[in-house]
Design an enzyme around this catalytic site. Structure first.
Site, PDB file in Angstrom:
ATOM      1  CG  ASP A   1      63.618  34.054  27.457  1.00 50.37           C
ATOM      2  OD1 ASP A   1      64.533  34.560  26.801  1.00 50.37           O
ATOM      3  OD2 ASP A   1      62.604  33.559  26.943  1.00 50.37           O
TER       4      ASP A   1
ATOM      5  CG  HIS B   1      67.240  31.362  26.914  1.00 53.75           C
ATOM      6  ND1 HIS B   1      66.172  31.497  26.051  1.00 53.75           N
ATOM      7  CD2 HIS B   1      67.007  30.214  27.598  1.00 53.75           C
ATOM      8  CE1 HIS B   1      65.333  30.484  26.209  1.00 53.75           C
ATOM      9  NE2 HIS B   1      65.818  29.698  27.144  1.00 53.75           N
TER      10      HIS B   1
END
Length: 494
Positions: free
Chosen positions: A291, A314
């Protein structure tokens, strides 16, 4: 002149009497055996926390040789302490070893109570070292290490702390926390050890992996909450159940030499998450996760990042903000120096429709991106939901954001995406010295909706849309940078 001299001598006499009285009181307290953390210490902590804008506790929080910019050798003092202790020489440090309180360190026995008992002892001592020895593996369940503690504590993690593997073993009273450090002032956490969340079975039960399962929270591996003046240096966090390291409701926190390592497909495993905190510095850290490498959420001010190695993941994100019509505020965030590689995004700001508040005074500088889907993103139509989000007129306002010296390669043709709200446009967006291409050298593009600002210096792709950005037609709110598959559930911030 004589009157002034008399006043000066009188003030000095009074100061001397006060100091003598304080020394007598301290001696009486020591003689009575009052060594535990008491109401006075608790009041001192509360004063440090509430006096946010003053200099209260400045000397108490500062350590010798603690430089803001330089990542010094914080472990050297502790190595000397351990060496001296082994030779039975006085060290000036009170070393509290978890093994002395019954910790087995075999990776199988439950060492939670031993850790908590050792903590209680260390917290009551001045110049204490809470020691987790190297070469051993300690299985610890949900544990709360609560302060305030005595002055200048060091938490020395040299071994491995591992969480129980089975979610069924988890304490239902602590569904979102594993290792919590709360109410601490002027503490160092260091040692080169490992904090292992044993997250694989938690990930398998995530709604992002198995859509038949409900979306629910999982523990954060390490949480720093309601603290001030804490320094965390040279720690390795891996395989967190959900987020790896969270800083919340804290002030003057410095993280340096942090290594985060989890698989690319591990869900919601943000590396470092900052919330409701002021003056947080993140230096020289390497983050590989599933993430956001770093996520900065509501109530965060004066957050500085420098020397960040991010990927996969991310990217580095502000947000998401404004979910459910809430007010959000983030200000004075800077990133100076990062290598973002193999990630979904480079630097990103994400907000929900319907929210309110602001993101302002943000600077992303000196970033190299390598094989990143979208190197630069502002997404005010963020929708992290199984169901479509409805269009709404209000939003968190984004303003005064600078991107400077961002270079490298984009996996997609749309390298820069500024998707801003029609009702609350992004303003004062500045791009300078940008050079982005596809890996094969092909040109990329920049897309804007209601994003207004200017560019200077060399900017590639061209940023003409900053001056001519339409509202209501430039970018579809139904498409998001995270969309690779319409059936995939996007990031779920629980």
């Amino acid at each position: 002149m004589e009157l002034g001299g008399t006043r000066t001598r009188g003030s000095r006499t009074m100061l001397f009497l006060v100091l003598v009285l304080m020394m007598i009181m301290a001696a009486a307290k020591a003689a009575s055996g009052e060594g535990d953390v008491g109401d006075h210490d608790h009041e001192q902590f509360l004063k440090l926390w509430t006096e946010r804008d003053g200099d209260i506790g400045k000397d108490y929080l500062n350590w010798d040789g603690d430089e803001e910019e330089e990542d010094g050798d914080d472990d050297e003092e502790l190595e000397q302490v351990m060496s001296s202790a082994a030779k039975c020489r006085p060290t000036g440090r009170n070393v509290v070893n978890v093994d002395s309180f019954g910790a087995a360190g075999d990776g199988c026995s439950d060492d939670t109570e031993a850790f908590l008992d050792a903590w209680k002892k260390a917290c009551s001592l001045n110049n204490a070292v809470f020691l987790v020895p190297g070469g051993r593996r300690y299985k610890v369940g949900a544990a709360r290490f609560i302060g305030p503690c005595k002055n200048r504590m060091i938490i020395q993690i040299q071994g491995t702390i591992v969480a129980p593997e089975e979610p069924s073993e988890w304490d239902p009273k602590s569904p979102r926390l594993w290792l919590l450090f709360s109410g601490l002032s002027g503490v160092r956490i260091q040692g080169g050890g490992v904090i292992d969340g044993s997250g694989s079975k938690w990930w398998a039960n995530s709604c992002k992996i198995d859509r038949s399962k409900p979306c629910k929270g999982a523990p954060t591996a390490l949480t720093i909450d309601s603290c001030r003046g804490v320094r965390i240096h040279n720690l390795h966090l891996q395989n967190a159940q959900q987020m790896h390291l969270t800083v919340s409701r804290s002030r003057d926190i410095r993280l340096a030499g942090i290594h985060v390592d989890s698989p690319e497909d591990s869900p919601n495993t943000d590396g470092i998450h900052v919330a409701d905190s002021t003056a947080v510095t993140i230096l020289s850290s390497r983050i590989s996760t599933g993430d956001d490498c770093i996520s900065i959420s509501n109530g965060s001010f004066a957050v500085k990042m420098k020397g960040i190695d991010c990927g996969p993941g991310h990217g580095i994100s502000i947000g998401s903000l404004g979910q459910g019509g809430t007010f959000a505020a983030v200000e004075a965030v800077s990133l100076d120096g990062a290598w973002i590689h193999g990630a979904m995004n480079g630097v990103r700001i994400k907000t929900w429709q319907g929210g309110a508040g602001y993101v302002r005074n943000v600077r992303f500088a000196n970033v190299v991106v390598d094989d990143v889907d979208h190197p630069i993103v502002i997404d005010q139509f963020y929708c992290d939901s199984r169901n479509p989000c409805h269009n709404q007129t209000s939003n968190v306002k984004v303003s005064n954001v600078m991107y400077r010296n961002i270079t490298g390669t984009s996996r997609r043709a749309e390298a820069i995406r500024l998707a801003c709200s029609d009702a609350v446009p992004c303003v004062d967006i500045v791009l300078s010295d940008i050079n982005l291409l596809r890996e094969d050298g092909a040109e990329v593009e920049m897309v804007c909706n209601c994003a207004m600002g200017f560019d200077y210096g060399r900017v590639r792709p061209a940023a003409d849309c900053l001056r001519t950005s339409p509202c209501g037609g430039g970018v579809s709110p139904d498409v998001h940078p995270d969309d690779e598959d319409d059936d995939k559930i996007r990031h779920t911030e629980l």
